[in-house]
Design a protein around this motif. Sequence first.
Motif, mmCIF file in Angstrom:
data_model
loop_
_atom_site.group_PDB
_atom_site.id
_atom_site.type_symbol
_atom_site.label_atom_id
_atom_site.label_comp_id
_atom_site.label_asym_id
_atom_site.label_seq_id
_atom_site.Cartn_x
_atom_site.Cartn_y
_atom_site.Cartn_z
ATOM 1 N N LEU A 1 41.826 7.797 12.465
ATOM 2 C CA LEU A 1 40.527 8.346 12.080
ATOM 3 C C LEU A 1 40.319 8.353 10.571
ATOM 4 O O LEU A 1 39.189 8.238 10.092
ATOM 5 N N SER A 2 41.384 8.487 9.807
ATOM 6 C CA SER A 2 41.243 8.610 8.356
ATOM 7 C C SER A 2 40.731 7.327 7.710
ATOM 8 O O SER A 2 40.282 7.353 6.559
ATOM 9 N N ARG A 3 40.782 6.221 8.450
ATOM 10 C CA ARG A 3 40.273 4.955 7.914
ATOM 11 C C ARG A 3 39.303 4.289 8.890
ATOM 12 O O ARG A 3 39.159 3.068 8.902
ATOM 13 N N SER A 4 38.631 5.104 9.656
ATOM 14 C CA SER A 4 37.651 4.574 10.611
ATOM 15 C C SER A 4 36.561 3.805 9.866
ATOM 16 O O SER A 4 36.106 4.229 8.796
ATOM 17 N N PRO A 5 36.093 2.678 10.412
ATOM 18 C CA PRO A 5 34.968 1.967 9.777
ATOM 19 C C PRO A 5 33.666 2.743 9.883
ATOM 20 O O PRO A 5 32.718 2.453 9.160
ATOM 21 N N ASN A 6 33.615 3.737 10.775
ATOM 22 C CA ASN A 6 32.441 4.592 10.898
ATOM 23 C C ASN A 6 32.602 5.767 9.938
ATOM 24 O O ASN A 6 33.476 6.612 10.107
ATOM 25 N N TRP A 7 31.748 5.823 8.915
ATOM 26 C CA TRP A 7 31.912 6.827 7.867
ATOM 27 C C TRP A 7 31.727 8.236 8.384
ATOM 28 O O TRP A 7 32.375 9.170 7.890
ATOM 29 N N LEU B 1 32.702 9.419 11.233
ATOM 30 C CA LEU B 1 33.959 9.812 11.864
ATOM 31 C C LEU B 1 35.064 9.977 10.825
ATOM 32 O O LEU B 1 35.836 10.945 10.867
ATOM 33 N N ARG B 2 35.137 9.035 9.905
ATOM 34 C CA ARG B 2 36.172 9.100 8.877
ATOM 35 C C ARG B 2 36.072 10.408 8.092
ATOM 36 O O ARG B 2 37.061 11.125 7.919
ATOM 37 N N VAL B 3 34.858 10.717 7.629
ATOM 38 C CA VAL B 3 34.694 11.903 6.788
ATOM 39 C C VAL B 3 34.881 13.177 7.604
ATOM 40 O O VAL B 3 35.457 14.157 7.108
ATOM 41 N N ALA B 4 34.410 13.198 8.853
ATOM 42 C CA ALA B 4 34.606 14.393 9.686
ATOM 43 C C ALA B 4 36.091 14.737 9.799
ATOM 44 O O ALA B 4 36.479 15.912 9.729
ATOM 45 N N PHE B 5 36.929 13.712 9.971
ATOM 46 C CA PHE B 5 38.378 13.957 10.041
ATOM 47 C C PHE B 5 38.928 14.360 8.676
ATOM 48 O O PHE B 5 39.733 15.298 8.559
ATOM 49 N N LEU B 6 38.500 13.655 7.616
ATOM 50 C CA LEU B 6 39.033 13.947 6.286
ATOM 51 C C LEU B 6 38.617 15.335 5.792
ATOM 52 O O LEU B 6 39.337 15.953 5.006
ATOM 53 N N VAL B 7 37.477 15.836 6.254
ATOM 54 C CA VAL B 7 37.075 17.195 5.888
ATOM 55 C C VAL B 7 38.076 18.207 6.442
ATOM 56 O O VAL B 7 38.465 19.163 5.764
ATOM 57 N N ILE B 8 38.516 17.999 7.682
ATOM 58 C CA ILE B 8 39.535 18.882 8.261
ATOM 59 C C ILE B 8 40.846 18.751 7.481
ATOM 60 O O ILE B 8 41.512 19.749 7.177
ATOM 61 N N CYS C 1 46.717 12.679 3.636
ATOM 62 C CA CYS C 1 45.390 12.052 3.643
ATOM 63 C C CYS C 1 44.713 12.094 2.280
ATOM 64 O O CYS C 1 43.556 11.659 2.167
ATOM 65 N N TYR C 2 45.385 12.606 1.268
ATOM 66 C CA TYR C 2 44.714 12.751 -0.020
ATOM 67 C C TYR C 2 44.317 11.400 -0.619
ATOM 68 O O TYR C 2 43.275 11.296 -1.276
ATOM 69 N N ASN C 3 45.118 10.366 -0.416
ATOM 70 C CA ASN C 3 44.726 9.045 -0.919
ATOM 71 C C ASN C 3 43.464 8.549 -0.229
ATOM 72 O O ASN C 3 42.589 7.936 -0.857
ATOM 73 N N ASP C 4 43.361 8.805 1.079
ATOM 74 C CA ASP C 4 42.170 8.390 1.817
ATOM 75 C C ASP C 4 40.948 9.194 1.369
ATOM 76 O O ASP C 4 39.826 8.666 1.286
ATOM 77 N N ILE C 5 41.137 10.480 1.085
ATOM 78 C CA ILE C 5 40.041 11.310 0.587
ATOM 79 C C ILE C 5 39.580 10.807 -0.777
ATOM 80 O O ILE C 5 38.379 10.673 -1.038
ATOM 81 N N GLN D 1 39.876 7.801 -1.971
ATOM 82 C CA GLN D 1 39.196 6.525 -1.782
ATOM 83 C C GLN D 1 37.760 6.739 -1.301
ATOM 84 O O GLN D 1 36.818 6.093 -1.785
ATOM 85 N N ALA D 2 37.569 7.658 -0.362
ATOM 86 C CA ALA D 2 36.231 7.931 0.155
ATOM 87 C C ALA D 2 35.316 8.456 -0.943
ATOM 88 O O ALA D 2 34.161 8.025 -1.077
ATOM 89 N N LEU D 3 35.809 9.386 -1.753
ATOM 90 C CA LEU D 3 34.991 9.975 -2.811
ATOM 91 C C LEU D 3 34.668 8.969 -3.909
ATOM 92 O O LEU D 3 33.636 9.091 -4.585
ATOM 93 N N MET D 4 35.511 7.976 -4.085
ATOM 94 C CA MET D 4 35.253 6.950 -5.084
ATOM 95 C C MET D 4 34.302 5.872 -4.568
ATOM 96 O O MET D 4 33.606 5.218 -5.349
ATOM 97 N N MET D 5 34.239 5.701 -3.245
ATOM 98 C CA MET D 5 33.475 4.590 -2.682
ATOM 99 C C MET D 5 32.012 4.910 -2.430
ATOM 100 O O MET D 5 31.156 4.028 -2.555
ATOM 101 N N VAL D 6 31.702 6.147 -2.034
ATOM 102 C CA VAL D 6 30.332 6.463 -1.620
ATOM 103 C C VAL D 6 29.814 7.697 -2.357
ATOM 104 O O VAL D 6 30.590 8.542 -2.812
ATOM 105 N N GLY D 7 28.477 7.785 -2.450
ATOM 106 C CA GLY D 7 27.857 8.922 -3.114
ATOM 107 C C GLY D 7 26.930 9.703 -2.211
ATOM 108 O O GLY D 7 26.118 10.498 -2.679
ATOM 109 N N ARG D 8 27.033 9.505 -0.900
ATOM 110 C CA ARG D 8 26.174 10.201 0.051
ATOM 111 C C ARG D 8 26.584 11.672 0.132
ATOM 112 O O ARG D 8 27.741 11.996 0.391
#
Length: 619
Positions: free
Chosen positions: A521-527, A529-536, A545-549, A551-558
């Motif tokens: 889930l931490s690298r799901s192509p569906n954002w 789902l990915r973020v819902a898991f990373l929030v937990i 999961c901190y590296n995945d978090i 990466q997510a914060l660096m990639m998108v601004g939504r």
Amino acid sequence: MDPHSYADFSQLLTDSIALDLFLDFERRIIVGSADFTLRQAFSGDFVLDTRDLLVRGAFDSSSPAKKPLAFDISSERHPIKGQRLVLHLPSPTSRFLILFTTSPQASALQWLDPSQASSGKHPFVYTHCQALHARSIFPCQDTPSARFRFSARINIPQEMRAVMSAAHVERLEAIAPGRAVEVFEMEQPIPPYLFALAAGEIACEELGARSRVYGEPGMVKAAAQEFAATEGMIEQAEALFGPYDWERFDMLVLPPSFPYGGMENPRMVFLTPTVIVGDRSGVSVVAHELAHSWTGNLITNASANDFWLNEGFTTYAERRIVEVLDGKERVALHYGLGWNGWEEEIERFKDRPEFTKLKTNQENVDPDEVYSQVPYEKGCFFLKRLEDEVSRPAFDDFLERYIAKFRFTSIDTETFLVFLRDYFPGIDEKVNVDRWIYEPGMPPDAPKPKSGILERVLGMVAEFKSQSESYDEEAWKKYLESLKEEVLGWQALEWQVYLESLPKKVASVMILRDLDSVFHLSRSPNWDLRVAFLVIAANSGFQACYNDIEQALMMVGRMRYLRPLYSGLLDSKDEAGMDLAKKVFAEARPKYHPIARSVVEGLMKAKDGKSNDGKLYEQ
């Protein structure tokens, strides 16, 4: 009439504005002129909204002489309204011209360097004017009540293309060395927050007779595949709500820094690239922005106090479209997500219950600060309650007549209530309408969503909660096996309901480790789902999961993703998580839209005890 505008409603409103805008990418400014036409001649002091604009001159454009006009602009910047611009019109005139230059920090504009665009060749710029940001691009009566038509000449570098929330008229080449001009016309009156412009390296693909998708060349083909069913969706919406009044429904997929899922600009909807997953699971975002073509764009809230008239109606309309496309069982999943979102807002506003009402009082309140799911979800559930009471056929007839009566106007909640009570005499004896509108919280008669699919998903959630409260390795392994069986028939929406219904913090990170190792889930192509898991993971201090978090914060601004991820790290009580939030924001800050920056800065200050809350929570 509008607590967020200097506009004087005892004066005339603007009929149309002719804009000439020179986009200076090097200095990150727009040099422009705005030629206003009023609904009739006026003399005296005429008031407009501005924010951080340099006003270079004003002229009476009703005659060839173009006599200069005296004007005053407030020296102090109000934190919400900006600066009041007062033109002194010595004799009756119906036209005047204002020359202006935007600030490099204009709140409606994000200027992207070539390195931040997908091709890396050319810079990019786009606007976002909701709720009070049009005034940072050009002077205007910046209130949803002041609808106007406009024309625009956009002067850009010749290698670029511009798009707008307007009909494209022509492109003029070689106006000056290396420059071109794109000409646009919007003949239907719109509120200022629906003014939209983007320019950069932009390609397009045809979708249907009335729809086309635009975007940077590297993503436009994938976007066309994702949104291939758009024309059919327009036809379904017309069958529900009447003729589509905007001629075209085109879409622009913006760079990842766009801070929202979508923005309903007429004729040119703006979308986040995070909805392009490959399985068309982002169709509900398109359905929502399409539904705005009737509720929001055609009928608009008079002020931010009545915002639910836009978003409650549109969320209800979106779910009616999705019901036609996917069926009643599956639309219940959308209602289930909405219920979860509503409950989160109850917690968020527990000390500010005013903002869990539908009709709010936002005097001296920044509407961005209290932006939430309340107008979306409480408004939608109110309309569903009315539908359940009077029957769907009767409610559909009501909607048809409501749209026909108020099309191309801006109304307040009280105008809606008069229409509702005239149409359904005695409705207050069956539904406590005033309780829904004027009191905080969700009324006890709210129609809670039900379906077999939803119940099965929530059953797995209930079992997860039981397992996570008293972790037993053997029992947990059995649960994982049963979950693997259950998810064989799941689509993205079931996963989203499941993940967003789980506790935001778990006692044992072993649970998250196992869940991620099985379902990735931490690298799901569906954002979503990915973020819902990373929030937990963020709230639970799950450092794996901190590296995945990051990466997510660096990639998108939504902001749907930024706010809960940063909040999770800051609230986790894990020093490494709090340090990560500060480190990532320091690096990612230039990539975020100005509105998104203020969101995260608010969260950081709140953590330091310097403010109450971060601004904005995107649907």
